[in-house]
Scaffold this active site. Structure first.
Site, PDB file in Angstrom:
ATOM      1  N   ASP A   1      -8.217   3.964   1.388  1.00  8.67           N
ATOM      2  CA  ASP A   1      -7.305   4.354   2.558  1.00  8.67           C
ATOM      3  C   ASP A   1      -8.166   4.589   3.803  1.00  8.67           C
ATOM      4  O   ASP A   1      -8.768   5.601   3.666  1.00  8.67           O
ATOM      5  CB  ASP A   1      -6.467   5.367   1.953  1.00  8.67           C
ATOM      6  CG  ASP A   1      -5.234   5.857   2.988  1.00  8.67           C
ATOM      7  OD1 ASP A   1      -5.228   5.228   4.147  1.00  8.67           O
ATOM      8  OD2 ASP A   1      -4.389   6.460   2.447  1.00  8.67           O
TER       9      ASP A   1
ATOM     10  N   CYS B   1       0.914  -1.188   0.047  1.00  7.58           N
ATOM     11  CA  CYS B   1      -0.057  -0.064  -0.038  1.00  7.58           C
ATOM     12  C   CYS B   1       0.950   1.315   0.198  1.00  7.58           C
ATOM     13  O   CYS B   1       2.098   1.173  -0.120  1.00  7.58           O
ATOM     14  CB  CYS B   1      -0.936  -0.008   1.104  1.00  7.58           C
ATOM     15  SG  CYS B   1      -0.239   0.018   2.910  1.00  7.58           S
TER      16      CYS B   1
ATOM     17  N   ASN C   1       2.531   1.394   4.320  1.00  4.76           N
ATOM     18  CA  ASN C   1       2.647   0.099   5.081  1.00  4.76           C
ATOM     19  C   ASN C   1       2.371   0.259   6.580  1.00  4.76           C
ATOM     20  O   ASN C   1       2.986  -0.388   7.524  1.00  4.76           O
ATOM     21  CB  ASN C   1       3.983  -0.319   4.706  1.00  4.76           C
ATOM     22  CG  ASN C   1       4.289  -1.554   5.077  1.00  4.76           C
ATOM     23  OD1 ASN C   1       5.554  -2.322   5.624  1.00  4.76           O
ATOM     24  ND2 ASN C   1       3.147  -2.580   5.241  1.00  4.76           N
TER      25      ASN C   1
ATOM     26  N   CYS D   1      -1.386   1.040   7.626  1.00 11.44           N
ATOM     27  CA  CYS D   1      -2.719   0.516   7.712  1.00 11.44           C
ATOM     28  C   CYS D   1      -3.384  -0.625   6.853  1.00 11.44           C
ATOM     29  O   CYS D   1      -3.767  -1.795   7.180  1.00 11.44           O
ATOM     30  CB  CYS D   1      -3.712   1.817   7.154  1.00 11.44           C
ATOM     31  SG  CYS D   1      -3.223   3.182   8.308  1.00 11.44           S
ATOM     32  N   ARG D   2      -3.456  -0.210   5.449  1.00  7.94           N
ATOM     33  CA  ARG D   2      -3.952  -1.361   4.587  1.00  7.94           C
ATOM     34  C   ARG D   2      -3.132  -2.720   4.442  1.00  7.94           C
ATOM     35  O   ARG D   2      -3.609  -3.919   4.477  1.00  7.94           O
ATOM     36  CB  ARG D   2      -4.399  -0.903   3.490  1.00  7.94           C
ATOM     37  CG  ARG D   2      -5.660  -0.096   3.419  1.00  7.94           C
ATOM     38  CD  ARG D   2      -5.618   0.820   2.076  1.00  7.94           C
ATOM     39  NE  ARG D   2      -4.454   1.701   1.956  1.00  7.94           N
ATOM     40  CZ  ARG D   2      -4.364   2.296   0.838  1.00  7.94           C
ATOM     41  NH1 ARG D   2      -5.158   2.416  -0.252  1.00  7.94           N
ATOM     42  NH2 ARG D   2      -3.211   3.053   0.788  1.00  7.94           N
TER      43      ARG D   2
END
Ligand code: 4NP
Length: 156
Positions: free
Chosen positions: A125, A10, A13, A15-16
Site C-alpha cells: 500500500d 484493493c 480503490n 491508489c493501487r
C-alpha cells in the site's frame, strides 16, 4: 470463453487498484485484447472519490488519464458480473473470500501470482509513502497486466 471482464480490488480503490486498472487498460489496448475492466475497494471510506493525486500523477506520467475514475466498494454481484477478480494484497484476498457468494463464477486470485518470481506477494500500500512508492506500485501492476493479457489471449 466470452469476452473476459476483469476487476481489480484493493482496500480504498484510490491508489493501487486504479493503477492496476489503468495499466491493464493500457496493456490490453496495446495487445488488441477486447476486455471489460474495472476496479473497486473492500472498504467504503472513499466511495465516490477520485484516485489519490499521487496515483493520478503516476498514471499520467505513464500515459493514462485516471482522473475521471471514481471509487466504489466491491459487492457480491461482482462475483458473477466479472470473469476474473484480482486482489492487490493478501488481506484484500481474504476479505474477498469472505464476501464471495456460493454462486460465484469469477476466478478469484492474488494479482502478483500472475507474475513469475512474485507469486504469493502483495502489492504494498503506497498510501503512507511517497512518489517512489507509487512508481513501485506502477511497476508491479504493469508486470501483472502484461502477464494477465498474455494469459487471457492464450485462454481466448
Ligand atoms: P489503496 O490505498 O487500497 O491502494 O487504495 C489506500 C487508500 C486509503 C486507505 C487505505 C489504503 N485508507 O485507509 O483511507
Amino acid at each position: 470463453m466470452h469476452q473476459p471482464s476483469v476487476l481489480f480490488v484493493c482496500l480504498g480503490n484510490i491508489c493501487r487498484s486504479p493503477l492496476a486498472e489503468a495499466a491493464f487498460r493500457q496493456e490490453a489496448q496495446r495487445a488488441g485484447l477486447a476486455v471489460t475492466v474495472d476496479s473497486a475497494g473492500t472498504g467504503n471510506w472513499h466511495v465516490g472519490s477520485a484516485p489519490d493525486p499521487r496515483a493520478i500523477a503516476q498514471a499520467s506520467g505513464s500515459g493514462v488519464d485516471i482522473s475521471a475514475y471514481r471509487a466504489r466498494q466491491v459487492n457480491r454481484a461482482d462475483f458473477t458480473r466479472f470473469t476474473h477478480i484480482y486482489a492487490l494484497d493478501a488481506n484484500n484476498l481474504s476479505d474477498l473470500r469472505k464476501l464471495r457468494p456460493s454462486d460465484a463464477t469469477a476466478h478469484l486470485g492474488l494479482l502478483l501470482d500472475e507474475v513469475p518470481g512474485l507469486q504469493g506477494q502483495s502489492v504494498a500500500d503506497p498510501y503512507y509513502g511517497g512518489p517512489e512508492d507509487f512508481a513501485q506500485t506502477w511497476g508491479e501492476v504493469t508486470q501483472a497486466a502484461r502477464a494477465l493479457v498474455a494469459r487471457l489471449q492464450a485462454e481466448g
